[in-house]
Write a protein that holds these residues in place. Structure first.
Motif, short mmCIF file in Angstrom:
data_model
loop_
_atom_site.label_atom_id
_atom_site.label_comp_id
_atom_site.label_asym_id
_atom_site.label_seq_id
_atom_site.Cartn_x
_atom_site.Cartn_y
_atom_site.Cartn_z
N LEU A 72 -14.07 5.78 -3.17
CA LEU A 72 -14.34 4.36 -3.00
C LEU A 72 -13.23 3.53 -3.64
O LEU A 72 -12.86 3.75 -4.79
CB LEU A 72 -15.69 4.01 -3.65
N GLY A 73 -12.69 2.58 -2.86
CA GLY A 73 -11.71 1.65 -3.40
C GLY A 73 -10.28 2.11 -3.36
O GLY A 73 -9.38 1.38 -3.78
N ILE A 74 -10.01 3.33 -2.84
CA ILE A 74 -8.64 3.84 -2.82
C ILE A 74 -7.81 3.13 -1.75
O ILE A 74 -6.62 2.92 -1.91
CB ILE A 74 -8.63 5.36 -2.59
N GLY A 75 -8.42 2.76 -0.62
CA GLY A 75 -7.68 2.01 0.39
C GLY A 75 -7.57 2.70 1.74
O GLY A 75 -6.65 2.42 2.49
N LYS A 76 -8.52 3.57 2.07
CA LYS A 76 -8.42 4.29 3.35
C LYS A 76 -8.54 3.37 4.55
O LYS A 76 -7.89 3.59 5.57
CB LYS A 76 -9.46 5.41 3.42
N SER A 77 -9.36 2.31 4.44
CA SER A 77 -9.51 1.39 5.57
C SER A 77 -8.20 0.67 5.86
O SER A 77 -7.83 0.45 7.01
CB SER A 77 -10.61 0.37 5.28
N ARG A 78 -7.48 0.30 4.82
CA ARG A 78 -6.22 -0.40 5.00
C ARG A 78 -5.19 0.52 5.65
O ARG A 78 -4.45 0.12 6.55
CB ARG A 78 -5.71 -0.91 3.65
N LEU A 79 -5.16 1.77 5.21
CA LEU A 79 -4.20 2.70 5.80
C LEU A 79 -4.59 3.07 7.22
O LEU A 79 -3.72 3.30 8.07
CB LEU A 79 -4.11 3.95 4.93
N MET A 96 0.82 -1.21 0.00
CA MET A 96 0.00 0.00 0.00
C MET A 96 0.85 1.25 0.00
O MET A 96 0.34 2.36 -0.04
CB MET A 96 -0.92 0.01 1.22
N ALA A 97 2.16 1.11 0.09
CA ALA A 97 3.00 2.30 0.11
C ALA A 97 2.93 3.05 -1.20
O ALA A 97 3.29 4.22 -1.29
CB ALA A 97 4.45 1.90 0.41
N ALA A 98 2.46 2.39 -2.27
CA ALA A 98 2.40 3.04 -3.57
C ALA A 98 1.31 4.09 -3.65
O ALA A 98 1.30 4.93 -4.53
CB ALA A 98 2.18 2.00 -4.66
N LEU A 99 0.36 4.06 -2.71
CA LEU A 99 -0.71 5.04 -2.75
C LEU A 99 -0.16 6.42 -2.52
O LEU A 99 0.64 6.66 -1.63
CB LEU A 99 -1.75 4.74 -1.65
N SER A 100 -0.59 7.37 -3.33
CA SER A 100 -0.17 8.75 -3.12
C SER A 100 -0.97 9.36 -2.01
O SER A 100 -2.14 9.06 -1.82
CB SER A 100 -0.37 9.56 -4.41
N ALA A 101 -0.35 10.21 -1.21
CA ALA A 101 -1.04 10.86 -0.10
C ALA A 101 -0.58 12.29 -0.01
O ALA A 101 0.58 12.60 -0.19
CB ALA A 101 -0.74 10.13 1.21
N ARG A 102 -1.53 13.17 0.25
CA ARG A 102 -1.21 14.58 0.42
C ARG A 102 -1.78 15.02 1.75
O ARG A 102 -2.88 14.66 2.13
CB ARG A 102 -1.83 15.43 -0.70
N GLU A 148 -3.18 0.50 9.41
CA GLU A 148 -1.75 0.68 9.63
C GLU A 148 -1.50 1.77 10.67
O GLU A 148 -0.61 1.64 11.53
CB GLU A 148 -1.08 1.05 8.31
N LEU A 149 -2.27 2.84 10.61
CA LEU A 149 -2.11 3.92 11.57
C LEU A 149 -2.42 3.45 12.99
O LEU A 149 -1.68 3.73 13.93
CB LEU A 149 -3.04 5.07 11.20
N LEU A 150 -3.50 2.72 13.15
CA LEU A 150 -3.88 2.24 14.47
C LEU A 150 -2.88 1.22 15.00
O LEU A 150 -2.59 1.17 16.20
CB LEU A 150 -5.29 1.63 14.43
N GLU A 151 -2.33 0.41 14.11
CA GLU A 151 -1.29 -0.53 14.53
C GLU A 151 -0.07 0.22 15.04
O GLU A 151 0.56 -0.19 16.02
CB GLU A 151 -0.91 -1.45 13.37
N ALA A 152 0.26 1.35 14.38
CA ALA A 152 1.39 2.16 14.83
C ALA A 152 1.13 2.70 16.23
O ALA A 152 2.04 2.76 17.06
CB ALA A 152 1.63 3.31 13.85
N ALA A 153 -0.11 3.09 16.51
CA ALA A 153 -0.45 3.60 17.84
C ALA A 153 -0.37 2.50 18.88
O ALA A 153 0.13 2.70 19.99
CB ALA A 153 -1.85 4.22 17.82
N GLN A 154 -0.84 1.31 18.51
CA GLN A 154 -0.89 0.20 19.47
C GLN A 154 0.49 -0.38 19.75
O GLN A 154 0.71 -0.99 20.80
CB GLN A 154 -1.82 -0.89 18.94
N THR A 155 1.44 -0.20 18.81
CA THR A 155 2.77 -0.77 18.97
C THR A 155 3.82 0.30 19.19
O THR A 155 5.01 0.05 19.01
CB THR A 155 3.14 -1.61 17.73
N ILE A 175 -7.53 2.93 -9.35
CA ILE A 175 -8.15 2.65 -8.05
C ILE A 175 -7.68 1.27 -7.58
O ILE A 175 -7.93 0.27 -8.25
CB ILE A 175 -9.67 2.70 -8.15
N PRO A 176 -6.99 1.20 -6.46
CA PRO A 176 -6.39 -0.07 -6.05
C PRO A 176 -7.36 -1.24 -5.98
O PRO A 176 -7.03 -2.35 -6.41
CB PRO A 176 -5.80 0.25 -4.66
N LEU A 177 -8.54 -1.03 -5.42
CA LEU A 177 -9.51 -2.12 -5.33
C LEU A 177 -9.89 -2.62 -6.71
O LEU A 177 -9.98 -3.84 -6.94
CB LEU A 177 -10.76 -1.66 -4.57
#
Length: 317
Positions: A42-49, A1-7, A52-59, A248-250
Motif C-alpha cells: 500500500l502506498g508504493i505507487g503501483k497505480s501511478r506506474l 516516480m523514477a526513484a522507485l526501485s523495481a525488480r 505510465e505503462l498504459l500511456e506507453a502502450a497508447q503512444t 513509502i512514497p504516499l
C-alpha cells in the motif's frame, strides 16, 4: 516516480528481463504479447506506474487500445463486475461488432444491450460449461473491440470468476492480448488464483513479475526535494522522513504536506530542515487504509493485532 526501485523476475519464456517497469512499457507493440504482474505494498505507487505503462502502450509507434478494470474493495465483489464495468464504460453500443450467435450469453451481463445481442443460446450441460462459453464470448468481445492490453488493477479485490477469466485469456493461443495485473501481496489470500495466474501462458508470450520496493534514503530525499521546488534537502531531514515513513512514497508525500501546513519545515544554510519535531504523525490516508484492512481481518487476528499494538504503546511510553 523514477526513484522507485523495481525488480523483475526471469521470464519463463524468454531470457531474464533486468530492467524496470518503464522498460516493460517500452516493448509494447501489436502482435507481441506480455503477461505482467506488478506487486507492491500500500502506498508504493503501483497505480501511478501502471498509468505510465498504459500511456506507453497508447503512444507507441502503432497506438494500442487499452482497457482498465479496477476492482473495488467490496466485501463481496460482483461476479465479473470490474471487467463488465470497464467494457460498459469503454463501449457505447455493441451493435455492429459482428459477434457470433454465442454472444447471446452476454445478455445477463449487459441487459441494456439486449436488443442488439443474439438470442440466448441453448442451455449448457453444467455450470462449468456455461462459464467456459461465457469466457470465450468475452474474449470474442475484447477482440472485436480491438483491445490490445487488458489491465486489472487491485486484483487482490477481484472475484474468483474474473481471475479465472484471466487464466483463460492468458492460456489462449489465438489473438494476442497482453495482460497486466496489479495487486498488494499483503492482501492476497494464500490460495488466490493470482499466485498462479501466468503459469499457462501461451507460446511467444513474455512473462514478467515485478515487485516495487520502498524508497531508500537518497530516493526519499529526491522525492521530498521535488515537492519543495527542487531545492536541497538536508541529509538529516531525509533520514528523519525515511525513518518515519519506511520510504513509502504516499506516506512521504502526505507527511511533507502536513509538515508544510503546520509550518514544521524551515530553510537553514541553503537546505530544507525540520523544526523541533521528534516524530511523524501517521498521515490520515495511510491510517484510513490500514484501519480498513484491520476491519477486514478475522476476529482472532484483530485481537492479536490489538494486543500487539497495546504492547508497542506501553514499551514506547
Amino acid at each position: 516516480m523514477a526513484a522507485l526501485s523495481a525488480r523483475s523476475s526471469d521470464s519463463l519464456d524468454s531470457p531474464a528481463e533486468t530492467g524496470s517497469w518503464p522498460r516493460c512499457g517500452a516493448h509494447w507493440r501489436p502482435g507481441y504479447r506480455q503477461s505482467c504482474s506488478l506487486r507492491a505494498r500500500l502506498g508504493i505507487g503501483k497505480s501511478r506506474l501502471l498509468a505510465e505503462l498504459l500511456e506507453a502502450a497508447q503512444t507507441s509507434e502503432v497506438p494500442m487500445r487499452t482497457l482498465v478494470a479496477v476492482c473495488p474493495p467490496f466485501r463481496r465483489p460482483h461476479t465479473l463486475g470490474a471487467l463488465v464495468d470497464a467494457i460498459r464504460q469503454s463501449l457505447d453500443r455493441i451493435a455492429g461488432l459482428g459477434l457470433s450467435p454465442l454472444a447471446g450469453s452476454l445478455r445477463p451481463l449487459f441487459p441494456e444491450w439486449a436488443a442488439d445481442l443474439p438470442a440466448a443460446p441453448e442451455p449448457a450441460e453444467d455450470a462449468t460449461a456455461v462459464r467456459h462459453r461465457l469466457f470465450g464470448v468475452l474474449c470474442e468481445l475484447l477482440d472485436a473491440m480491438g483491445i490490445s492490453v487488458l489491465a486489472v488493477e487491485d486484483a487482490h479485490c477481484a472475484d474468483e470468476a474474473s481471475l479465472e477469466f484471466l487464466l483463460f485469456l492468458c492460456a489462449r493461443r489465438t489473438r494476442r492480448i497482453s495482460v497486466v495485473v496489479t495487486y498488494r501481496p499483503e492482501d492476497l489470500p494464500e490460495d488466490s488464483v493470482v499466485r498462479r495466474l501466468f503459469s499457462p501462458v501461451a507460446p511467444s508470450t513474455t512473462r514478467l513479475r515485478i515487485a516495487l520496493g520502498p524508497l531508500d534514503v537518497a530516493a526519499t530525499a529526491g522525492l521530498v526535494s521535488s515537492m519543495l521546488a527542487g531545492e536541497q534537502v538536508s541529509e538529516e531531514f531525509a533520514e528523519f522522513v525515511h525513518r518515519g515513513t519506511d520510504g513509502i512514497p504516499l506516506a512521504v508525500e502526505e507527511s511533507i504536506r502536513r509538515m508544510g501546513d503546520r509550518a514544521d519545515l524551515a530553510r537553514r544554510d541553503g537546505a530544507w530542515v525540520r523544526r523541533e519535531i521528534e516524530d511523524i504523525d501517521v498521515p490520515p490516508t495511510i491510517r484510513d487504509a490500514v484501519m480498513e484492512r484491520f476491519r477486514r481481518t478475522s476476529s482472532p487476528a484483530r485481537t492479536l493485532l490489538e494486543a500487539a499494538a497495546g504492547r508497542c504503546h506501553v514499551s514506547r511510553g
